[in-house]
Write a protein that holds these residues in place. Structure first.
Motif, short mmCIF file in Angstrom:
data_model
loop_
_atom_site.label_atom_id
_atom_site.label_comp_id
_atom_site.label_asym_id
_atom_site.label_seq_id
_atom_site.Cartn_x
_atom_site.Cartn_y
_atom_site.Cartn_z
N LEU A 1 25.68 -14.23 69.98
CA LEU A 1 25.58 -13.74 71.35
C LEU A 1 26.88 -13.95 72.11
O LEU A 1 27.42 -13.02 72.73
CB LEU A 1 24.43 -14.46 72.07
CG LEU A 1 24.23 -14.11 73.54
CD1 LEU A 1 23.83 -12.65 73.69
CD2 LEU A 1 23.17 -15.01 74.17
N GLU B 1 29.07 -10.63 72.87
CA GLU B 1 28.92 -10.24 74.27
C GLU B 1 30.08 -10.69 75.14
O GLU B 1 30.18 -10.29 76.29
CB GLU B 1 27.62 -10.81 74.83
CG GLU B 1 26.37 -10.31 74.12
CD GLU B 1 26.11 -8.84 74.38
OE1 GLU B 1 25.90 -8.48 75.55
OE2 GLU B 1 26.12 -8.06 73.42
N HIS C 1 22.29 -17.70 66.49
CA HIS C 1 22.08 -16.68 67.52
C HIS C 1 23.02 -16.90 68.70
O HIS C 1 23.60 -15.94 69.24
CB HIS C 1 20.63 -16.70 67.99
CG HIS C 1 20.34 -15.74 69.09
ND1 HIS C 1 20.26 -14.38 68.89
CD2 HIS C 1 20.12 -15.93 70.43
CE1 HIS C 1 19.99 -13.77 70.04
NE2 HIS C 1 19.90 -14.70 70.99
N ALA D 1 23.28 -7.58 64.37
CA ALA D 1 23.55 -7.54 65.81
C ALA D 1 24.72 -6.62 66.14
O ALA D 1 24.68 -5.88 67.12
CB ALA D 1 23.83 -8.95 66.32
N GLY E 1 19.62 1.55 74.53
CA GLY E 1 18.99 0.27 74.87
C GLY E 1 17.60 0.46 75.43
O GLY E 1 17.25 1.53 75.93
N HIS E 2 16.80 -0.61 75.38
CA HIS E 2 15.40 -0.49 75.79
C HIS E 2 15.23 -0.25 77.28
O HIS E 2 14.23 0.31 77.72
CB HIS E 2 14.61 -1.73 75.36
CG HIS E 2 15.07 -3.00 76.03
ND1 HIS E 2 16.16 -3.73 75.59
CD2 HIS E 2 14.57 -3.67 77.10
CE1 HIS E 2 16.31 -4.79 76.36
NE2 HIS E 2 15.36 -4.78 77.27
N GLY F 1 23.06 -2.85 67.84
CA GLY F 1 23.01 -3.55 69.12
C GLY F 1 21.78 -3.24 69.95
O GLY F 1 21.19 -4.13 70.56
N ASN G 1 10.16 -2.46 67.98
CA ASN G 1 10.65 -3.77 67.54
C ASN G 1 10.09 -4.15 66.17
O ASN G 1 10.75 -4.84 65.39
CB ASN G 1 10.28 -4.85 68.57
CG ASN G 1 11.22 -4.84 69.77
OD1 ASN G 1 12.21 -4.12 69.78
ND2 ASN G 1 10.90 -5.64 70.77
N ASP H 1 16.01 -9.60 74.01
CA ASP H 1 16.16 -9.57 75.47
C ASP H 1 14.90 -9.07 76.16
O ASP H 1 14.64 -9.42 77.31
CB ASP H 1 17.33 -8.67 75.88
CG ASP H 1 18.68 -9.25 75.49
OD1 ASP H 1 18.72 -10.43 75.07
OD2 ASP H 1 19.68 -8.53 75.57
N TRP I 1 18.84 -5.00 68.42
CA TRP I 1 19.01 -6.46 68.59
C TRP I 1 18.63 -6.89 70.00
O TRP I 1 17.88 -7.86 70.19
CB TRP I 1 20.46 -6.82 68.26
CG TRP I 1 20.80 -8.27 68.39
CD1 TRP I 1 20.20 -9.31 67.76
CD2 TRP I 1 21.86 -8.83 69.17
NE1 TRP I 1 20.82 -10.50 68.10
CE2 TRP I 1 21.84 -10.22 68.97
CE3 TRP I 1 22.82 -8.28 70.01
CZ2 TRP I 1 22.74 -11.08 69.58
CZ3 TRP I 1 23.73 -9.13 70.62
CH2 TRP I 1 23.68 -10.51 70.41
N HIS I 2 19.13 -6.17 71.00
CA HIS I 2 18.81 -6.52 72.38
C HIS I 2 17.32 -6.34 72.67
O HIS I 2 16.72 -7.14 73.40
CB HIS I 2 19.65 -5.69 73.34
CG HIS I 2 21.05 -6.18 73.49
ND1 HIS I 2 21.36 -7.39 74.10
CD2 HIS I 2 22.24 -5.65 73.11
CE1 HIS I 2 22.67 -7.57 74.09
NE2 HIS I 2 23.23 -6.54 73.48
#
Length: 207
Positions: free
Chosen positions: A174, A178, A170, A106, A27-28, A110, A62, A118, A113-114
């Motif tokens: 989500l 989630e 979306h 997604a 994740g970022h 993942g 991205n 996000d 996507w986040h």
């Protein structure tokens, strides 16, 4: 000068690839400048000769993720069109295919996507023009079938409708993935998304 430019471009690609690997796996939020520098074998300060900050590096990743999502959606739209039928039947089928293609992206990507939806830029920074163009291309996938269902709708209103439809899909993705309300098995979530998008398509067709 040419060699320096080539080295800078090489470092840029290495940093994007290293950041991409981190975003995909963790994740970022896990992206750290020192860890990136160690992975690509450069000084910490060298990162900032290529990117002004880590936010710009995340946006570079991205851009690749938008391209991947665009490829997936294009493939889904082409398959829906190839199944045949009248323009409106194809349009409805395409909307469902696009929604489920987005769900697959997604579910299978993942981290990407986040990072796409996000991640927030620091205060005072604006999204670059290329990033906005890629967002517009995403919505264009929806505008094409919407034009077949609502040919009299002005382009500006069709663009807003595409964004509303995307927001609905979306939100379902989500909440379903989630577990914000209840976590749904992927096949069931796919069926529910198809049901809702199909109902929306039929409503547009009869409007």
């Amino acid at each position: 000068m040419a060699k320096a430019k080539a080295r800078r471009e090489e470092l840029r690609e290495k940093l994007i690839e290293a950041a991409e690997k981190t975003i995909v796996a963790q994740g970022h939020a896990a992206l750290k400048a020192r860890a990136l520098a160690e992975e690509v074998g450069c000084a910490l300060g060298a990162i900032y000769t290529v990117f002004p900050d880590l936010a710009a590096l995340i946006l570079a990743v991205n851009a690749r993720s938008f391209a991947l999502l665009g490829t997936i959606l294009s493939r889904e739209a082409e398959a829906a069109a190839a199944a045949g039928g009248g323009p409106r039947a194809i349009a409805n089928r395409t909307l469902i295919a696009l929604a489920n293609g987005y769900l697959d992206f997604a579910a299978n990507h993942g981290g990407r996507w986040h990072a796409l939806f996000d991640f927030r830029l620091p205060d005072g920074q604006e999204l670059p023009a290329e990033h906005l163009r890629q967002q517009e291309a995403l919505f264009q996938h929806l505008e094409t079938p919407l034009a077949a269902l609502q040919p009299a709708l002005p382009p500006s209103e069709r663009a807003l409708l595409a964004r509303s439809l995307f927001s609905a899909a979306h939100g379902m993705v989500l909440l379903g993935l989630e577990g914000k309300l209840v976590q749904l098995p992927l096949p069931y979530l796919r069926e529910q998304i198809a049901l809702v998008v199909s109902a929306m398509g039929r409503g547009l067709e009869s409007a």
